[in-house]
Design a protein around this motif. Sequence first.
Motif, PDB file in Angstrom:
ATOM      1  N   ILE A 196       0.863  -1.177   0.000  1.00 26.45           N
ATOM      2  CA  ILE A 196       0.000   0.000   0.000  1.00 26.45           C
ATOM      3  C   ILE A 196       0.903   1.232   0.000  1.00 26.45           C
ATOM      4  N   PHE A 197       0.623   2.148  -0.907  1.00 28.00           N
ATOM      5  CA  PHE A 197       1.382   3.393  -1.022  1.00 28.00           C
ATOM      6  C   PHE A 197       0.447   4.511  -0.599  1.00 28.00           C
ATOM      7  N   SER A 198       0.872   5.333   0.337  1.00 26.78           N
ATOM      8  CA  SER A 198       0.036   6.465   0.744  1.00 26.78           C
ATOM      9  C   SER A 198       0.879   7.727   0.785  1.00 26.78           C
ATOM     10  N   CYS A 199       0.225   8.834   0.531  1.00 29.65           N
ATOM     11  CA  CYS A 199       0.942  10.108   0.477  1.00 29.65           C
ATOM     12  C   CYS A 199      -0.053  11.251   0.651  1.00 29.65           C
ATOM     13  N   ALA A 200       0.464  12.407   0.992  1.00 32.00           N
ATOM     14  CA  ALA A 200      -0.340  13.630   1.061  1.00 32.00           C
ATOM     15  C   ALA A 200       0.511  14.760   0.506  1.00 32.00           C
ATOM     16  N   ASP A 201      -0.104  15.587  -0.313  1.00 36.95           N
ATOM     17  CA  ASP A 201       0.594  16.715  -0.923  1.00 36.95           C
ATOM     18  C   ASP A 201      -0.195  17.995  -0.691  1.00 36.95           C
ATOM     19  N   THR A 245       6.169   4.839  -8.478  1.00 34.68           N
ATOM     20  CA  THR A 245       7.064   3.815  -9.005  1.00 34.68           C
ATOM     21  C   THR A 245       7.668   2.970  -7.891  1.00 34.68           C
ATOM     22  N   SER A 246       7.995   3.601  -6.778  1.00 40.06           N
ATOM     23  CA  SER A 246       8.650   2.896  -5.673  1.00 40.06           C
ATOM     24  C   SER A 246       7.790   1.778  -5.086  1.00 40.06           C
ATOM     25  N   ALA A 247       6.472   1.815  -5.313  1.00 43.95           N
ATOM     26  CA  ALA A 247       5.598   0.756  -4.800  1.00 43.95           C
ATOM     27  C   ALA A 247       5.764  -0.543  -5.583  1.00 43.95           C
ATOM     28  N   ASP A 262       2.664  -4.190 -10.547  1.00 41.34           N
ATOM     29  CA  ASP A 262       2.789  -4.819 -11.861  1.00 41.34           C
ATOM     30  C   ASP A 262       1.693  -4.396 -12.828  1.00 41.34           C
ATOM     31  N   SER A 263       0.592  -3.886 -12.292  1.00 42.29           N
ATOM     32  CA  SER A 263      -0.542  -3.474 -13.115  1.00 42.29           C
ATOM     33  C   SER A 263      -1.175  -2.240 -12.481  1.00 42.29           C
ATOM     34  N   PRO A 264      -2.069  -1.561 -13.215  1.00 41.57           N
ATOM     35  CA  PRO A 264      -2.698  -0.357 -12.656  1.00 41.57           C
ATOM     36  C   PRO A 264      -3.426  -0.658 -11.338  1.00 41.57           C
ATOM     37  N   PRO A 265      -3.155   0.107 -10.300  1.00 41.62           N
ATOM     38  CA  PRO A 265      -3.746  -0.121  -8.980  1.00 41.62           C
ATOM     39  C   PRO A 265      -5.074   0.620  -8.785  1.00 41.62           C
ATOM     40  N   ILE A 266      -5.639   0.422  -7.622  1.00 40.67           N
ATOM     41  CA  ILE A 266      -6.824   1.175  -7.191  1.00 40.67           C
ATOM     42  C   ILE A 266      -6.326   2.401  -6.425  1.00 40.67           C
ATOM     43  N   THR A 277      -1.591   4.179 -14.622  1.00 40.92           N
ATOM     44  CA  THR A 277      -0.692   3.118 -15.083  1.00 40.92           C
ATOM     45  C   THR A 277      -0.156   2.401 -13.842  1.00 40.92           C
ATOM     46  N   ALA A 278       0.757   1.479 -14.020  1.00 44.53           N
ATOM     47  CA  ALA A 278       1.334   0.752 -12.884  1.00 44.53           C
ATOM     48  C   ALA A 278       2.250   1.639 -12.033  1.00 44.53           C
ATOM     49  N   SER A 279       2.621   2.821 -12.539  1.00 40.85           N
ATOM     50  CA  SER A 279       3.553   3.668 -11.786  1.00 40.85           C
ATOM     51  C   SER A 279       3.158   5.142 -11.671  1.00 40.85           C
ATOM     52  N   THR A 280       2.164   5.582 -12.436  1.00 46.20           N
ATOM     53  CA  THR A 280       1.768   6.994 -12.378  1.00 46.20           C
ATOM     54  C   THR A 280       0.251   7.139 -12.540  1.00 46.20           C
TER      55      THR A 280
END
Length: 77
Positions: A9-14, A27-29, A32-36, A53-56
Amino acid sequence: MSGIPFLTIFSCADNVTNVDFLDIDFTSAGFDSPPIIVASTSKDVNVFASDITASTARLNFSATFTGRVTYIIRPAT
């Protein structure tokens, strides 16, 4: 427990100022495929993800937004 994959799970706040969208890179997560993607804002502005996409991805706001956007990204399966 062999055979059970780890859930990444990747979480962030901006904090953003005067934007209509925010391009995010997870990308760091290593998906392999587009996430939710689930996102919320600190104010009464809708936000939704597109171009995933899988990274952006792009987070789009329903109005020009200044404030904090928080998002959580997890595998689709």
